[in-house]
Design a protein around this motif. Structure first.
Motif, PDB file in Angstrom:
ATOM      1  N   SER A  67     -12.789   5.493  -1.754  1.00 47.09           N
ATOM      2  CA  SER A  67     -12.072   5.201  -0.444  1.00 47.09           C
ATOM      3  C   SER A  67     -12.791   4.126  -0.065  1.00 47.09           C
ATOM      4  N   ASP A  68     -14.008   3.638  -0.358  1.00 46.06           N
ATOM      5  CA  ASP A  68     -14.695   2.357  -0.093  1.00 46.06           C
ATOM      6  C   ASP A  68     -14.027   1.157  -0.529  1.00 46.06           C
ATOM      7  N   LEU A  69     -12.989   1.363  -1.454  1.00 44.22           N
ATOM      8  CA  LEU A  69     -12.452  -0.123  -1.897  1.00 44.22           C
ATOM      9  C   LEU A  69     -11.344  -0.653  -1.142  1.00 44.22           C
ATOM     10  N   PHE A  70     -11.079  -0.069   0.068  1.00 49.39           N
ATOM     11  CA  PHE A  70     -10.158  -0.368   1.032  1.00 49.39           C
ATOM     12  C   PHE A  70     -10.791  -0.990   2.322  1.00 49.39           C
ATOM     13  N   THR A  71     -10.143  -1.702   2.931  1.00 49.28           N
ATOM     14  CA  THR A  71     -10.577  -2.289   4.231  1.00 49.28           C
ATOM     15  C   THR A  71      -9.514  -2.364   5.140  1.00 49.28           C
ATOM     16  N   THR A  72      -8.440  -3.119   4.950  1.00 47.69           N
ATOM     17  CA  THR A  72      -7.313  -3.232   5.844  1.00 47.69           C
ATOM     18  C   THR A  72      -6.039  -2.434   5.451  1.00 47.69           C
ATOM     19  N   TYR A  73      -5.992  -1.720   4.404  1.00 43.65           N
ATOM     20  CA  TYR A  73      -4.787  -0.910   3.906  1.00 43.65           C
ATOM     21  C   TYR A  73      -3.681  -1.714   4.064  1.00 43.65           C
ATOM     22  N   THR A  74      -3.446  -2.825   3.723  1.00 44.78           N
ATOM     23  CA  THR A  74      -2.277  -3.630   3.729  1.00 44.78           C
ATOM     24  C   THR A  74      -1.430  -3.235   2.128  1.00 44.78           C
ATOM     25  N   LYS A  75      -0.068  -3.712   2.265  1.00 44.70           N
ATOM     26  CA  LYS A  75       0.536  -3.432   1.001  1.00 44.70           C
ATOM     27  C   LYS A  75      -0.072  -4.258  -0.156  1.00 44.70           C
ATOM     28  N   SER A  76      -0.334  -5.427   0.411  1.00 48.80           N
ATOM     29  CA  SER A  76      -1.185  -6.467  -0.774  1.00 48.80           C
ATOM     30  C   SER A  76      -2.349  -6.102  -1.029  1.00 48.80           C
ATOM     31  N   HIS A 117      -2.543   7.314  -3.646  1.00 52.48           N
ATOM     32  CA  HIS A 117      -1.423   8.069  -2.644  1.00 52.48           C
ATOM     33  C   HIS A 117      -2.076   8.965  -1.674  1.00 52.48           C
ATOM     34  N   ASP A 118      -2.904   9.507  -1.858  1.00 60.45           N
ATOM     35  CA  ASP A 118      -3.545  10.562  -1.107  1.00 60.45           C
ATOM     36  C   ASP A 118      -4.363   9.635   0.104  1.00 60.45           C
ATOM     37  N   VAL A 119      -5.298   8.649  -0.477  1.00 63.06           N
ATOM     38  CA  VAL A 119      -5.906   7.993   0.516  1.00 63.06           C
ATOM     39  C   VAL A 119      -5.097   7.222   1.532  1.00 63.06           C
ATOM     40  N   LEU A 120      -3.981   6.738   1.036  1.00 58.77           N
ATOM     41  CA  LEU A 120      -2.978   6.083   1.969  1.00 58.77           C
ATOM     42  C   LEU A 120      -2.452   7.090   3.069  1.00 58.77           C
ATOM     43  N   GLU A 121      -1.987   8.086   2.774  1.00 67.98           N
ATOM     44  CA  GLU A 121      -1.484   8.988   3.486  1.00 67.98           C
ATOM     45  C   GLU A 121      -2.524   9.472   4.646  1.00 67.98           C
ATOM     46  N   ARG A 122      -3.928   9.688   4.251  1.00 64.21           N
ATOM     47  CA  ARG A 122      -4.799  10.082   5.108  1.00 64.21           C
ATOM     48  C   ARG A 122      -5.290   8.934   6.235  1.00 64.21           C
ATOM     49  N   GLN A 123      -5.001   7.820   5.477  1.00 63.52           N
ATOM     50  CA  GLN A 123      -5.541   6.676   6.366  1.00 63.52           C
ATOM     51  C   GLN A 123      -4.545   5.974   7.176  1.00 63.52           C
ATOM     52  N   LYS A 124      -3.418   6.344   7.059  1.00 65.62           N
ATOM     53  CA  LYS A 124      -2.276   5.488   7.757  1.00 65.62           C
ATOM     54  C   LYS A 124      -2.719   5.656   9.197  1.00 65.62           C
ATOM     55  N   THR A 125      -2.986   6.730  10.067  1.00 66.61           N
ATOM     56  CA  THR A 125      -3.300   6.978  11.440  1.00 66.61           C
ATOM     57  C   THR A 125      -4.481   6.244  11.721  1.00 66.61           C
ATOM     58  N   TYR A 126      -5.567   5.899  10.653  1.00 60.78           N
ATOM     59  CA  TYR A 126      -6.942   5.321  11.109  1.00 60.78           C
ATOM     60  C   TYR A 126      -6.915   3.818  10.804  1.00 60.78           C
ATOM     61  N   ARG A 127      -6.123   3.187  10.235  1.00 55.07           N
ATOM     62  CA  ARG A 127      -6.240   1.780   9.878  1.00 55.07           C
ATOM     63  C   ARG A 127      -6.191   1.013  10.898  1.00 55.07           C
ATOM     64  N   THR A 128      -6.733  -0.053  11.221  1.00 51.51           N
ATOM     65  CA  THR A 128      -6.539  -1.068  12.292  1.00 51.51           C
ATOM     66  C   THR A 128      -5.456  -1.792  12.154  1.00 51.51           C
ATOM     67  N   GLN A 129      -4.689  -1.822  13.120  1.00 53.56           N
ATOM     68  CA  GLN A 129      -3.268  -2.535  13.494  1.00 53.56           C
ATOM     69  C   GLN A 129      -3.580  -3.917  13.389  1.00 53.56           C
ATOM     70  N   GLU A 185      -8.095 -11.004  -9.776  1.00 50.83           N
ATOM     71  CA  GLU A 185      -9.761 -11.462  -9.951  1.00 50.83           C
ATOM     72  C   GLU A 185     -10.481 -11.438  -8.754  1.00 50.83           C
ATOM     73  N   ASP A 186     -10.171 -11.704  -7.713  1.00 46.51           N
ATOM     74  CA  ASP A 186     -11.075 -11.411  -6.471  1.00 46.51           C
ATOM     75  C   ASP A 186     -11.463  -9.949  -6.297  1.00 46.51           C
ATOM     76  N   LYS A 187     -10.585  -9.229  -6.535  1.00 48.69           N
ATOM     77  CA  LYS A 187     -10.770  -7.699  -6.222  1.00 48.69           C
ATOM     78  C   LYS A 187     -11.528  -7.180  -7.461  1.00 48.69           C
ATOM     79  N   ILE A 188     -11.363  -7.539  -8.725  1.00 54.32           N
ATOM     80  CA  ILE A 188     -12.452  -7.476  -9.956  1.00 54.32           C
ATOM     81  C   ILE A 188     -13.718  -7.779  -9.598  1.00 54.32           C
ATOM     82  N   SER A 189     -14.052  -8.904  -8.877  1.00 51.77           N
ATOM     83  CA  SER A 189     -15.301  -9.469  -8.532  1.00 51.77           C
ATOM     84  C   SER A 189     -15.733  -8.455  -7.765  1.00 51.77           C
ATOM     85  N   TYR A 190     -14.967  -8.036  -6.542  1.00 55.61           N
ATOM     86  CA  TYR A 190     -15.621  -7.297  -5.553  1.00 55.61           C
ATOM     87  C   TYR A 190     -16.174  -5.800  -5.964  1.00 55.61           C
ATOM     88  N   ILE A 191     -15.164  -5.436  -6.839  1.00 59.18           N
ATOM     89  CA  ILE A 191     -15.540  -3.741  -7.292  1.00 59.18           C
ATOM     90  C   ILE A 191     -16.680  -3.908  -8.191  1.00 59.18           C
TER      91      ILE A 191
END
Length: 256
Positions: free
Chosen positions: A205-214, A159-171, A183-189
């Motif tokens: 915080s390095d786990l996120f790239t696009t910050y989409t809901k998916s 929740h904290d990461v999402l709130e702080r990154q809302k204004t910085y994420r790429t549209q 499974e893809d995310k398990i392999s990535y992590i």
């Protein structure tokens, strides 16, 4: 003017009585006619004594205060002197000022108390479920290691990461059909924590790239699966410190 008839059991103190008199007599609270208010107030005190009710000390103190203010207002006004700059010297303060300030402050808190009481009555219409006994589900859980975070800590971190990154994420400006599974995310992590330097850990915080809901949901579920299978552990050195992810085997070797 007819004398005011009041109920003796509705007032919580002298200020409450004065506010009632001011409202009933339609008096401007900033310009109180002290003589009239004092008369009505003293009638109330006499009524209490006539009914052989105990008169609280606060009511008597307020009566003395009203009489004092009334006497000051009856005194001749002091002639004001004007200095060379045109300013008044020794200007007397209105004897009613302190009383007005008390009444305004009391009215503010009385209003707040009324609002809270209404909210209390509204909340009383809801039924609150008693806390459930979850001891049978937690009895066999292993205790957390020092600095190891719980699922709740991870949720709050998300929740904290999402709130702080809302204004910085790429549209996103294009529609994409790309979709990563859990499974893809398990392999990535797993790859992230596998190739990180020993003892350093991967920042949460390095786990996120696009910050989409998916991506948010998929990443959270993947991380929970890795922690559940004891492939990854999450640690936080102290409150508000960044959460770091480690490969389970690496941390076990370091602690031995």
């Amino acid at each position: 003017m007819d004398k005011l008839s009041v109920k003796l059991d509705v007032f919580e103190g002298p200020l409450d009585l004065l506010l009632h008199l001011i409202k009933t007599l339609e008096i401007d609270i900033y310009d109180i006619p002290i003589a009239e208010i004092t008369t009505q107030y003293m009638d109330y005190i006499k009524m209490m004594k006539h009914l052989q009710l105990e008169v609280a000390g606060d009511y008597l103190v307020m009566a003395a205060t009203l009489m004092s203010i009334k006497s000051k207002l009856l005194l001749p006004k002091v002639e004001l002197l004007v200095d060379d700059s045109g300013q008044y010297e020794d200007e007397e303060q209105d004897p009613r000022a302190a009383l007005v300030e008390q009444l305004l402050e009391y009215r503010k808190f009385k209003y707040a108390a009324t609002v809270l009481h209404e909210k209390e009555e509204q909340r009383g219409q809801y039924f609150t479920k008693d806390p459930a006994d979850l001891s049978e589900y937690t009895a066999n859980l292993p205790p957390l290691e020092p600095h190891q975070v719980s699922t709740i800590d991870l949720f709050l971190a998300f929740h904290d990461v999402l709130e702080r990154q809302k204004t910085y994420r790429t549209q996103e400006t294009t529609i994409s059909n790309d979709y990563e599974t859990i499974e893809d995310k398990i392999s990535y992590i797993s790859k992230l924590v596998k190739y990180v330097d020993s003892g350093q850990g991967v920042p949460f915080s390095d786990l996120f790239t696009t910050y989409t809901k998916s991506e948010i949901v998929t990443t959270f579920m993947a991380l929970l699966e890795l922690i559940k299978s004891r492939q990854v552990i999450a640690e936080q050195e102290n409150n508000y410190a960044p959460i770091l992810l480690f490969k389970q085997s690496v941390k076990i070797e370091d602690n031995e």
